[in-house]
Design a protein around this motif. Structure first.
Motif, short mmCIF file in Angstrom:
data_model
loop_
_atom_site.label_atom_id
_atom_site.label_comp_id
_atom_site.label_asym_id
_atom_site.label_seq_id
_atom_site.Cartn_x
_atom_site.Cartn_y
_atom_site.Cartn_z
N LYS A 187 0.77 -1.11 0.17
CA LYS A 187 0.04 -0.22 0.12
C LYS A 187 0.82 1.28 0.08
CE LYS A 187 -4.02 -2.21 0.09
NZ LYS A 187 -5.63 -1.73 -0.43
N ASP A 188 1.27 1.37 -1.54
CA ASP A 188 2.03 3.02 -1.22
C ASP A 188 1.76 3.76 -0.57
OD1 ASP A 188 3.49 0.91 -3.21
OD2 ASP A 188 2.90 3.03 -4.90
N ILE A 189 -0.08 4.11 -0.42
CA ILE A 189 -0.63 5.74 -0.04
C ILE A 189 0.38 5.35 2.16
CG2 ILE A 189 -2.31 4.30 0.66
CD1 ILE A 189 -1.88 7.83 -0.44
N PHE A 190 -0.16 4.51 1.74
CA PHE A 190 0.31 4.20 3.53
C PHE A 190 2.34 4.77 4.03
CE2 PHE A 190 -2.00 0.95 4.68
CZ PHE A 190 -3.83 1.27 4.16
N HIS A 191 2.73 4.66 3.70
CA HIS A 191 4.13 4.79 3.13
C HIS A 191 4.55 6.25 2.81
CE1 HIS A 191 4.98 0.16 4.10
NE2 HIS A 191 4.58 0.34 3.13
N LEU A 192 4.35 6.30 2.26
CA LEU A 192 4.03 8.20 2.23
C LEU A 192 3.53 8.94 2.89
CD1 LEU A 192 3.25 7.62 -1.70
CD2 LEU A 192 5.19 7.95 -1.34
N GLU A 193 2.41 8.62 3.38
CA GLU A 193 1.76 9.83 4.28
C GLU A 193 2.50 9.54 5.61
OE1 GLU A 193 -2.50 8.07 5.37
OE2 GLU A 193 -2.80 9.34 3.79
N GLY A 194 3.37 8.74 5.79
CA GLY A 194 4.18 8.02 6.75
C GLY A 194 5.81 9.02 6.52
N PHE A 195 6.01 9.46 5.29
CA PHE A 195 7.06 10.19 5.06
C PHE A 195 6.89 10.87 5.43
CE2 PHE A 195 9.24 12.63 1.79
CZ PHE A 195 10.72 12.25 3.01
N ILE A 196 5.57 12.21 5.02
CA ILE A 196 5.12 13.03 5.34
C ILE A 196 5.40 13.49 6.69
CG2 ILE A 196 3.58 14.43 5.08
CD1 ILE A 196 2.62 13.77 2.13
N THR A 197 4.54 12.59 7.51
CA THR A 197 4.55 12.72 9.04
C THR A 197 5.09 12.97 9.73
OG1 THR A 197 2.14 11.35 8.49
CG2 THR A 197 2.88 11.57 10.62
N LYS A 198 6.38 12.21 8.78
CA LYS A 198 8.18 12.38 9.41
C LYS A 198 9.07 14.13 8.98
CE LYS A 198 8.91 8.00 12.47
NZ LYS A 198 8.43 8.39 13.40
N VAL A 199 8.71 14.40 8.08
CA VAL A 199 8.68 15.28 7.52
C VAL A 199 8.40 16.30 8.91
CG1 VAL A 199 9.10 17.16 6.10
CG2 VAL A 199 10.02 14.14 5.55
N MET A 200 7.22 16.47 9.04
CA MET A 200 6.63 17.48 10.11
C MET A 200 7.19 17.06 11.04
SD MET A 200 2.31 17.01 8.91
CE MET A 200 1.91 18.24 6.80
N VAL A 201 7.18 16.41 12.10
CA VAL A 201 7.68 16.08 12.87
C VAL A 201 8.61 17.10 12.92
CG1 VAL A 201 8.84 14.53 14.93
CG2 VAL A 201 6.95 14.34 13.56
N VAL A 202 9.98 16.52 12.28
CA VAL A 202 11.39 16.65 12.33
C VAL A 202 11.59 18.40 11.98
CG1 VAL A 202 13.38 16.39 9.99
CG2 VAL A 202 12.55 14.71 11.10
N LEU A 203 10.50 18.67 11.37
CA LEU A 203 10.36 20.24 11.22
C LEU A 203 10.05 21.10 12.35
CD1 LEU A 203 8.87 20.59 7.32
CD2 LEU A 203 11.05 20.96 7.71
N GLU A 204 8.79 20.76 12.96
CA GLU A 204 8.04 21.08 13.85
C GLU A 204 8.87 21.00 15.37
OE1 GLU A 204 5.33 23.13 15.82
OE2 GLU A 204 4.91 22.01 13.95
N LYS A 205 10.18 19.94 15.52
CA LYS A 205 11.31 20.75 16.71
C LYS A 205 12.61 21.65 16.14
CE LYS A 205 10.95 15.45 18.20
NZ LYS A 205 11.77 13.71 17.69
N ASN A 206 12.32 21.72 14.47
CA ASN A 206 13.66 22.48 13.96
C ASN A 206 12.92 24.33 13.46
OD1 ASN A 206 16.24 20.83 14.08
ND2 ASN A 206 14.44 19.85 14.07
N VAL A 207 12.25 24.42 14.34
CA VAL A 207 11.62 25.84 13.43
C VAL A 207 11.77 26.56 15.17
CG1 VAL A 207 9.48 27.31 12.89
CG2 VAL A 207 9.95 25.01 11.79
N SER A 208 12.04 27.72 14.49
CA SER A 208 12.07 28.56 15.95
C SER A 208 11.43 29.47 16.06
CB SER A 208 13.94 29.46 15.24
OG SER A 208 13.31 30.17 14.21
#
Length: 369
Positions: free
Chosen positions: A348-369
């Motif tokens: 199920k490609d959609i699950f993994h693409l959504e998972g990637f986007i979620t992880k990127v959101m988390v990475v960005l949220e931790k590093n935004v001033s």
């Protein structure tokens, strides 16, 4: 009426416009009678498949163009039936086993065994009956699972008298060493700006009416060609499509004429911008619609992942609110590599693409001033 990318596709090795050394080597292999297994690698649109077909045409003649599509049915270990399309001529087959995901080993074992155990009967176009073998072209070889590659290695050893394998891939990093050692590696690099420009000039010389829409000054035309090469990442096939699109949409083309980007690339750019600027659950839900739209239009999930990663990198560099940009970019690449592997293993490609986007959101949220 065919597209220019198809109409002007060279059919013989002599017609190829660049990488003359590779063409000469392939011509020597085609006439030597000692044709090895080959592994072509290089970026998309560099001309790998064109060179392969031109080489086969030199060996077998025009027979190679008598193509048909045969559906094959394979049975897995769990008794599940799988249908797989095979493009073939009297002298060669073309397959993409990675389309079967984790069942690609079944295709390799059953199909290649069947082909290898059947000798080629039609030698009308084979000089001196030297090449008594069928050629099997395997597309996207880098996406084959380890089991499929192991089966492929055994096939190469056991049936080398009756078949020759031609593997095609963008990168050889995921190809196992036993396969590399049993093939002749041929890298087809992307064409340069000048090489792409010479191909475009050849097309315009054959289309006098089209040439009138382009500048008469050669320097200006070369600037347009360079812009096309940059926008398409030196993908010649995409470049020819873009050249034709520019002519179709613009009565007069200048150096200031905006390049036409594929709709799916614009969708990915907007999706990436939205994710970087709004890291919320509602935005994640909205992104699912865009992902489904891309997948439903046959855009490969791995290509979506790659393009998203590149866009995230660009946006991170441009965003002044993000701290420690190098660390953020490395974290994004790490997540991309994890989900790239999961795309190969999952269904199920959609699950993994959504998972990637979620992880990127988390990475960005931790590093935004």
């Amino acid at each position: 009426m065919s597209l220019w990318a198809d109409k002007y596709r060279p059919k013989t090795l002599d017609d190829l416009d660049y990488h003359g050394k590779i063409s000469n080597m392939l011509s020597s292999l085609a006439t030597s009678g000692d044709f090895p297994h080959l592994l072509f690698h290089g970026p998309s649109g560099a001309g790998k498949k064109t060179r392969i077909l031109a080489t086969l045409r030199q060996i077998y003649g025009p027979n190679i163009e008598k193509l048909k599509v045969d559906p094959k049915v394979f049975v897995t270990a769990t008794k599940r039936k799988l249908e797989f399309n095979v493009v073939s001529s009297p002298n060669h087959l073309e397959i993409t086993p990675s389309d079967m995901n984790n069942n690609d080993r079944v295709v390799i074992q059953d199909l290649l065994k069947e082909v290898a155990q059947t000798e080629t009967i039609d030698f009308t176009h084979v000089a001196d009956h030297k090449n008594r073998f069928k050629v099997v072209i395997i597309n996207e070889a880098e996406l084959l699972t380890r089991d499929a590659q192991a089966a492929l290695r055994r096939t190469m050893e056991k049936y080398s008298a009756n078949i020759r394998l031609v593997l095609v891939c963008n990168s050889i990093s995921s190809i196992i060493e036993p396969i590399k050692s049993r093939t002749l590696l041929i890298r087809v690099a992307a064409p340069t700006d000048e090489e792409m420009g010479s191909v475009f000039e050849k097309v315009l010389r054959d289309q006098p009416e089209v040439a009138k829409s382009f500048p008469a000054d050669e320097t200006e035309r070369q600037q347009i060609y360079s812009k096309i090469a940059k926008v398409t990442d030196h993908n010649l096939r995409t470049g020819l499509l873009l050249l034709e699109a520019l002519y179709s949409y613009n009565p007069s083309i200048t150096t200031k004429t905006p390049m036409i980007m594929p709709d799916w690339e614009n969708v990915i750019k907007k999706l990436a911008i939205g994710i970087v600027t709004e890291r919320t659950v509602s935005k994640l839900q909205q992104s699912r619609t865009d992902l489904y739209e891309l997948i439903s239009h046959s855009i490969p999930a791995k290509l979506i992942l790659k393009k998203l990663t590149i866009e995230f990198w660009r946006l991170v560099d441009e965003d002044s609110k993000i701290k420690d940009k190098d660390t953020v970019k490395m974290d994004i690449v790490q997540q991309a590599s994890i989900f790239d592997e999961r795309l190969s293993l999952g269904s199920k490609d959609i699950f993994h693409l959504e998972g990637f986007i979620t992880k990127v959101m988390v990475v960005l949220e931790k590093n935004v001033s």
